[in-house]
Design an enzyme around this catalytic site. Sequence first.
Site, PDB file in Angstrom:
ATOM      1  N   ARG A  18       0.843  -1.198   0.000  1.00  0.00           N
ATOM      2  CA  ARG A  18       0.000   0.000   0.000  1.00  0.00           C
ATOM      3  C   ARG A  18       0.880   1.252   0.000  1.00  0.00           C
ATOM      4  O   ARG A  18       2.035   1.224   0.411  1.00  0.00           O
ATOM      5  CB  ARG A  18      -0.921   0.042   1.219  1.00  0.00           C
ATOM      6  N   ASP A 159      -1.869  -0.250   7.716  1.00  0.00           N
ATOM      7  CA  ASP A 159      -1.194  -1.078   6.712  1.00  0.00           C
ATOM      8  C   ASP A 159      -1.997  -2.337   6.406  1.00  0.00           C
ATOM      9  O   ASP A 159      -2.292  -2.652   5.247  1.00  0.00           O
ATOM     10  CB  ASP A 159       0.202  -1.495   7.196  1.00  0.00           C
TER      11      ASP A 159
HETATM   12 MG    MG Z   1       5.822  -2.670   7.620  1.00  0.00          MG
END
Ligand code: MG
Length: 346
Positions: A18, A159
């Site tokens: 990402r 994340d």
């Molecule tokens: Mg990481």
Amino acid sequence: MFITTNLSAEVIARSPGRVNLIGDHTDYTGGMVLPMAIDRYTTITANPIAAAIQLTSADQPDKLNCKLPVVEPAATVPAWGRYVTGVAHLLQVRRGFSGSVSTTLPLGGGLSSSAALELATALMLLAVNDLPSLTTLELAQLCRRAEFVATDVPCGIMDQLTCASGVSGSALLIDCHSLQVSPIEIPHDVHVYVQFVAHRKLASSAYSDRVAQCAQAEQQIGPLRLAEVGSVRNIDDEVLQRRALHVVSENDRVRRATVALALQDMTTFGQLMNESHQSLRDNFEVSTEQMDEAVRHAQQTPGVFGARMTGGGFGGCIVFVADATADIDNLEGAMLVKPVGGAEIN
Ligand code: MG
Ligand code: ADP
């Protein structure tokens, strides 16, 4: 040992990385972020086996070879295997896999290769153990805990939730308190680039320090996600004031950037990215001279709307957003990334 026929088929699990467009160091206080899953992937290809995980990585030396169930994931050797054993430990699974992992993400580059590895592992382990599938939020929460178990870094949810729930063509507005994910379409003629600057250094201890400082600021003025810029003055320590000022103003920038993106007002969006970088550099102090230089260079390039460091900082990548006319040839190593769907298994 019995291996049934359905255990002999090769399984492929993959997760995107990402890039965060705006909203850094806001997730762990329940704030706002606007990332997108990108078309760079970590892929595990493996066959089911009983009672062990055997995994080689095309990007790291030494094979991971651990028995299941995993008792102490943080002690895993090689160290890169901790992200894998962290997931296996939390799932307490007894069936594992034998195979290899490869990635088109830079390792330690701020594009979440760690979350991608955790998610691919989680999907693989659920499949080979015939466990029911999890929602993207459950998957993300599992993998976030795995990262903490493996590394002791108190990371936020951004994340893992982004890599799990990516939407093709869209950025994701995530409220890290309510955990609501809202896709915001990125106009087709808007190009998102990432540029790798340097591997992250001392990132985990400095990251933990910042998390602790935000908690200290919250003890004085309450949740930062609800605070106004004016109340930051009531904090009695100058450093804590700057940390809080970053978080409070960054949450506001994410909200305004989301509106700008929805209205396709890329000039305003880019301006907010530039302001975000300034705040991360001066108030939160997580940038580096090299990153500042790369950001300045990108910002001065005609056709670029805005640029900033992205991710936890202390190295990693910068991100910039540009129109189709931008000549990025002199921005060394800049790569175009596209918003894609989340982690999957087949
Ligand atoms: Mg990481
Ligand atoms: P980022 O997530 O920004 O890439 P991190 O420091 O959080 O940076 O995670 C990088 C670490 O994750 C690597 O040092 C390695 O231990 C592990 N890792 C990620 N992807 C792989 C992979 N494909 N093979 C082996 N280890 C990996």
